[in-house]
Design a protein around this motif. Structure first.
Motif, short mmCIF file in Angstrom:
data_model
loop_
_atom_site.label_atom_id
_atom_site.label_comp_id
_atom_site.label_asym_id
_atom_site.label_seq_id
_atom_site.Cartn_x
_atom_site.Cartn_y
_atom_site.Cartn_z
N VAL A 133 0.84 -1.20 0.00
CA VAL A 133 0.00 0.00 0.00
C VAL A 133 0.88 1.25 0.00
O VAL A 133 0.54 2.25 -0.63
N ASP A 134 2.00 1.18 0.70
CA ASP A 134 2.92 2.32 0.78
C ASP A 134 3.99 2.24 -0.30
O ASP A 134 4.23 1.17 -0.89
N ALA A 135 4.63 3.35 -0.54
CA ALA A 135 5.76 3.38 -1.48
C ALA A 135 6.91 2.58 -0.89
O ALA A 135 7.30 2.79 0.25
N ALA A 136 7.44 1.63 -1.66
CA ALA A 136 8.53 0.77 -1.18
C ALA A 136 9.74 0.94 -2.10
O ALA A 136 9.61 1.22 -3.29
N PHE A 137 10.93 0.71 -1.54
CA PHE A 137 12.16 0.94 -2.30
C PHE A 137 13.29 0.06 -1.78
O PHE A 137 13.26 -0.43 -0.65
N PHE A 138 14.29 -0.15 -2.65
CA PHE A 138 15.55 -0.79 -2.29
C PHE A 138 16.68 0.18 -2.61
O PHE A 138 16.64 0.87 -3.64
N LEU A 139 17.67 0.23 -1.73
CA LEU A 139 18.85 1.07 -1.94
C LEU A 139 20.10 0.21 -1.92
O LEU A 139 20.14 -0.84 -1.27
N THR A 140 21.14 0.65 -2.63
CA THR A 140 22.43 -0.01 -2.54
C THR A 140 23.11 0.40 -1.23
O THR A 140 22.63 1.26 -0.51
N ALA A 141 24.25 -0.22 -0.97
CA ALA A 141 24.97 0.08 0.28
C ALA A 141 25.43 1.53 0.34
O ALA A 141 25.59 2.09 1.43
N ILE A 152 12.11 0.34 -7.08
CA ILE A 152 10.95 0.99 -6.48
C ILE A 152 9.69 0.25 -6.93
O ILE A 152 9.70 -0.40 -7.97
N ASN A 153 8.63 0.35 -6.14
CA ASN A 153 7.37 -0.26 -6.56
C ASN A 153 6.48 0.78 -7.24
O ASN A 153 6.84 1.96 -7.36
N GLU A 154 5.32 0.34 -7.69
CA GLU A 154 4.44 1.23 -8.46
C GLU A 154 3.92 2.39 -7.62
O GLU A 154 3.75 3.50 -8.13
N VAL A 155 3.67 2.15 -6.31
CA VAL A 155 3.17 3.21 -5.44
C VAL A 155 4.22 4.32 -5.33
O VAL A 155 3.89 5.51 -5.37
N PHE A 156 5.48 3.93 -5.19
CA PHE A 156 6.58 4.91 -5.14
C PHE A 156 6.61 5.70 -6.45
O PHE A 156 6.76 6.93 -6.45
N SER A 157 6.48 4.97 -7.56
CA SER A 157 6.51 5.62 -8.88
C SER A 157 5.40 6.65 -9.01
O SER A 157 5.64 7.77 -9.50
N ASN A 158 4.20 6.29 -8.56
CA ASN A 158 3.06 7.22 -8.65
C ASN A 158 3.21 8.39 -7.69
O ASN A 158 2.86 9.53 -8.02
N LEU A 159 3.73 8.10 -6.50
CA LEU A 159 3.88 9.15 -5.48
C LEU A 159 4.85 10.23 -5.93
O LEU A 159 4.61 11.43 -5.75
N PHE A 160 5.97 9.82 -6.54
CA PHE A 160 7.00 10.78 -6.94
C PHE A 160 6.92 11.14 -8.42
O PHE A 160 7.65 12.01 -8.89
N GLY A 161 6.05 10.45 -9.17
CA GLY A 161 5.87 10.79 -10.58
C GLY A 161 7.03 10.41 -11.48
O GLY A 161 7.30 11.10 -12.46
N TYR A 206 -5.65 22.65 -9.66
CA TYR A 206 -5.27 21.30 -10.06
C TYR A 206 -5.90 20.32 -9.07
O TYR A 206 -6.43 20.72 -8.03
N GLU A 207 -5.89 19.05 -9.40
CA GLU A 207 -6.40 18.01 -8.51
C GLU A 207 -5.25 17.15 -8.02
O GLU A 207 -4.36 16.79 -8.79
N GLU A 208 -5.30 16.81 -6.72
CA GLU A 208 -4.21 16.03 -6.14
C GLU A 208 -4.65 15.40 -4.83
O GLU A 208 -5.28 16.05 -4.00
N ASP A 209 -4.33 14.10 -4.66
CA ASP A 209 -4.58 13.38 -3.40
C ASP A 209 -6.03 13.51 -2.93
O ASP A 209 -6.30 13.65 -1.74
N GLY A 210 -6.97 13.49 -3.86
CA GLY A 210 -8.38 13.54 -3.46
C GLY A 210 -8.89 14.94 -3.17
O GLY A 210 -9.98 15.09 -2.58
N TYR A 211 -8.15 15.96 -3.56
CA TYR A 211 -8.56 17.35 -3.31
C TYR A 211 -8.55 18.16 -4.60
O TYR A 211 -7.71 17.94 -5.49
N LEU A 212 -9.49 19.09 -4.69
CA LEU A 212 -9.45 20.13 -5.72
C LEU A 212 -8.68 21.30 -5.11
O LEU A 212 -9.08 21.85 -4.08
#
Length: 487
Positions: free
Chosen positions: A141-149, A156-165, A407-413
């Motif tokens: 449900v949340d944005a997920a990610f992997f980082l190198t050392a 990144i997952n799809e939620v992360f991609s959508n969240l940051f565009g 503009y519209e964003e996160d369920g708000y006008l």
């Protein structure tokens, strides 16, 4: 009792007979099959003993080609001799075990099969866990990610991609710090998590949207991934990377802020109404007393001066009380179907004369041509106009401009008013909507208080992003769920 199904894959009849006899020393353990070439139904077997003499090409290529066909059967490689080269290394990686044909024994064969089955079981469990983890990662449900050392973005997952565009190929290999809004907050994160060598860390901070201008508050959870390394005399568990989740808590913050503002305004208005009535009573007495004095005190220049001062001050106090009581009146909304773009344009038109006199540009930036909403158009017009007026009056430079957009964003006008004026400090922003707070020389300090009250009545919220000497952005957020819906 289950018997392990063993396939002997060889064209050498003597070798097949020898292996068959060795396996029969454990008659209750194995069911034995024989093939002289690779057949189609090898998935019926638990273990396949494959003779290298059947392979007329590179063994690694052969095993790589047929590993999928042999699955889930586990392969044990039968060889005459082994050369420690790259080819054999590849063979070992594709088989569970290998045995010398000249050194076959019943116990050795039994142990090899046992090891191969345990390896298969472990491999399946690992694959099962990997699939579960991948499912959790990609379906989170949340944005997920992997980082190198070294804190480079690896996945990144799809939620992360959508969240940051952004897509993975656009951000893969970038520094993790690129998503942080404040470099100081990133340095604090590195200090408290990386440098202190913690296993996990979580915090709340602001993050940058990478596809457009804008920031949002987020809750970061991150953990270190460690693997064992035995390159030194003492094996050690070193960090191989990091994984974590990031949730957008804008909605949570907004709800909290709305409740806090509504409570503060309600309490302020109750206090203001009480004080207004308490002040008006003695003020009335003062007015009556002044009127009496005018009749009784001999008129001269000095008495007229002081009586005039008293009268002007009492009238001003009385006017302030009227404004305060009027602004604190809770009138019901007269909601109808309205076009937010039209209302905003009307507010811009109302401000054009003032902007032109001050040589300030008004720029509109609407995401759509029309945006229907169920609201009180009169009150909403007042709210938007108040913010535009404030933006114009905050500008004291030659190249002043105010941008008004939607503009519209996160369920708000969202309706935003952005200026390049004087900006505000954090302390000024905290008291911005309080009654009688103003930085204007002739201001009363009720305009923005009234504005917030109107937006709150529409179940909305106002966000302010301002920096001293840079400018301010006021964003009115109206819940999209209320579009064209009556209360």
């Amino acid at each position: 009792m289950y018997r392990t199904k063993v396939l002997i894959l060889t064209s050498d009849i003597a070798l097949e007979s020898e292996i068959h006899q060795l396996l029969l020393e454990h008659p209750d353990k194995y069911t034995i099959f024989h093939q002289t070439e690779l057949a189609q139904k090898t998935d019926l077997f638990d273990v396949t003993l494959i003779d290298e003499n059947l392979i007329d090409k590179n063994p690694a290529d052969f095993l790589a080609q047929y590993t999928i066909e042999l699955f889930p059967s586990t392969v044990i490689y039968l060889t005459d001799s082994i050369e420690l080269n790259d080819e054999f290394t590849a063979v070992k990686s594709l088989t569970a075990d290998y045995l010398y044909k000249s050194q076959l024994t019943a116990s050795g064969l039994n142990n090899s099969i046992k090891y191969a089955l345990e390896s298969r079981k472990l491999k399946r469990e690992i694959e099962k866990q990997q699939k579960r983890y991948q499912s959790l990662f990609y379906n989170a449900v949340d944005a997920a990610f992997f980082l190198t050392a070294d804190l480079k973005i690896e996945n990144i997952n799809e939620v992360f991609s959508n969240l940051f565009g952004v897509k993975l190929h656009q951000i893969n290999g970038d520094d993790f710090k690129t998503i942080f809004n404040d470099p100081t907050e990133y340095e604090r994160f590195v200090s408290r998590f990386i440098e202190d060598d913690k296993e996990s860390y979580e915090c709340e901070m602001k993050f940058n949207r990478l596809d457009r201008k804008g920031i949002f508050p987020g809750h970061l959870k991150i953990s270190a991934l460690r693997e064992y390394y035995s390159s030194s005399a003492t094996p050690s568990k070193m960090i191989s990377g990091y994984h974590g989740t990031l949730s957008n808590i804008s909605y949570k913050k907004r709800i909290s802020s709305i409740k806090e503002n509504s409570s503060r305004i309600a309490m302020t208005y109750r206090l203001a109404r009480t004080l207004a009535h308490e002040i008006r009573n003695p003020l009335t007495n003062i007015t009556l007393a002044v009127n009496q004095l005018e009749d009784e005190v001999p008129k001269n220049e000095e008495t007229e001066l002081y009586i005039g001062i008293i009268e002007r001050c009492t009238r001003r106090i009385d006017k302030l009380i009227d404004q305060l009581l009027k602004s604190s009146e809770q009138k019901s909304l007269q909601s109808t179907e309205c076009d937010i773009i039209d209302i905003t344009n009307r507010a811009v038109d109302d401000a054009k004369d003032r902007a032109q006199l001050l040589d300030i540009k008004l720029i509109t930036d609407f995401e759509s041509e029309k945006s229907l909403y169920f609201c009180d158009s009169g009150k909403l017009l007042i709210a938007i106009s108040n913010i535009i007026t404030n933006a114009i009056e905050s500008i004291d430079n030659e190249s002043g401009q105010v941008i008004i957009g939607t503009y519209e964003e996160d369920g708000y006008l969202c309706i935003y008013i952005e200026d390049n004026g004087s900006g505000m400090t954090e302390s000024q922003q905290k008291t911005l909507f309080d009654p009688f707070f103003t930085s204007k020389k002739k201001g009363v300090g009720l305009g923005l208080t009234n504005t917030l009250s109107i937006i709150s009545e529409h179940k909305g919220h106002i966000e302010v992003d301002s920096e001293k000497s840079i400018g301010s952005t006021f964003t009115i957020l109206l819940p999209i769920a209320d579009i064209l819906q009556k209360d």
